[in-house]
Design an enzyme around this catalytic site. Sequence first.
Site, PDB file in Angstrom:
ATOM      1  N   CYS A 140       0.885  -1.159   0.000  1.00 19.05           N
ATOM      2  CA  CYS A 140       0.000   0.000   0.000  1.00 19.05           C
ATOM      3  C   CYS A 140       0.919   1.203   0.000  1.00 19.05           C
ATOM      4  O   CYS A 140       1.521   1.524   1.018  1.00 19.05           O
ATOM      5  CB  CYS A 140      -0.918   0.023   1.224  1.00 19.05           C
ATOM      6  SG  CYS A 140      -1.876   1.557   1.319  1.00 19.05           S
ATOM      7  N   CYS A 143      -0.674   4.204   2.449  1.00 15.14           N
ATOM      8  CA  CYS A 143      -0.481   4.105   3.905  1.00 15.14           C
ATOM      9  C   CYS A 143      -0.242   2.654   4.278  1.00 15.14           C
ATOM     10  O   CYS A 143       0.890   2.195   4.259  1.00 15.14           O
ATOM     11  CB  CYS A 143      -1.627   4.737   4.683  1.00 15.14           C
ATOM     12  SG  CYS A 143      -3.274   4.201   4.208  1.00 15.14           S
ATOM     13  N   SER A 144      -1.301   1.923   4.565  1.00 13.44           N
ATOM     14  CA  SER A 144      -1.100   0.547   5.010  1.00 13.44           C
ATOM     15  C   SER A 144      -2.370  -0.266   4.824  1.00 13.44           C
ATOM     16  O   SER A 144      -2.698  -1.100   5.650  1.00 13.44           O
ATOM     17  CB  SER A 144      -0.695   0.533   6.478  1.00 13.44           C
ATOM     18  OG  SER A 144      -1.649   1.274   7.220  1.00 13.44           O
ATOM     19  N   CYS A 145      -3.104  -0.005   3.749  1.00 12.09           N
ATOM     20  CA  CYS A 145      -4.325  -0.753   3.487  1.00 12.09           C
ATOM     21  C   CYS A 145      -3.971  -2.236   3.387  1.00 12.09           C
ATOM     22  O   CYS A 145      -2.974  -2.599   2.766  1.00 12.09           O
ATOM     23  CB  CYS A 145      -4.985  -0.260   2.196  1.00 12.09           C
ATOM     24  SG  CYS A 145      -5.465   1.477   2.308  1.00 12.09           S
TER      25      CYS A 145
END
Lengths: 240, 108
Positions: A140, A143-145
């Site tokens: 991602c 961000c951090s999906c």
Amino acid sequence: MPGSSCDVQSEAAAPMFCGWTQALGAGQSFFMPHDHHDDHPHALLPPDPALRVKALETILTEKGLIDPAALEEIIDTYQNRIGPQNGARVVARAWSDPDFKAALLADADPVLAELGLYGRQGEHMVVVENTAQQHNMVVCTLCSCYPWPLLGIPPGWYKSDAYRARAVREPRKVLAEFGVTLPESCAVRVWDSTAEVRYLVLPARPEGSESLGEEELAALVTRDSMIGTGLAKVPGEALA
Amino acid sequence: MSICPEVAAPEPVFAEPWHAQVFALTVHLNEAGRFSWADWVERFSATLKRHGLSRELDGGEDYFRAWLETLEMFLAEQGAASRAEAEVMRSRWEEAYLSTPHGAPVKL
């Protein structure tokens, strides 16, 4: 193919951080409480961010905007109940049942919903299969999906700037650092997750696993193999 | 810098209790309809980007600091918890800790 993806040959998603020179934004101070020792008469003071979180919780609770019991429930869920073992079950089933696999690759959402592996950050899932011709890897860059219902909370490295930038720029090098070396004939495709679309890699079924049942197969499926930074373990491989 | 972590004991899901708390708070607010997850992601990624300009974020403590900062700004903007309210309440908690005997539950 649904969703967004980036071919590693393209320059499209090159490092997103270069060329920026602004100073840090506000809120960057690092509050350091003075040292506390066991002989102190008062309770140990939590670090600054912990106090700030408590402050938000108290304010929102007092205003009736949150239910503290719901917070406990969420923490318990992700700390104890949801993790890569969920995704591993799906992979093992796909290895064992060709119809299930076909349905999963065609449209994962109804298949996962039926298994109860749906909801929170797993609303739209796409499963991508590793083959001799193509290895898939998920990142991602934003961000951090991450597919929470299948893999739980992402590991630290998945959230790091290094992985988020380099997975797209130099995926083979990143894979090598994870101990994965692929033949040149195998293309690497990097899938960039978003708030709307999450990906799960269906790793290749390892050699020598032909006689294994679903439960034994699930034990071969590592978290990293479902992100694409690892391969499934081969039977007999020591548990890492 | 190598990304690959040392092979060791599995890392905890949340390294610090407050990481879990700020995570749960955000998920709960989203589910209660205070904001959409897409809105959250947009703001959070902007904070990460800003923080990542001056140093490389390792995805651990710095990640959750960015998360907390984003949530504070978002709640202030929405009027759910203003900066001033949050600062006052933070001080009240700090005082509570400093005035509670060691071992006793800390209450406001």
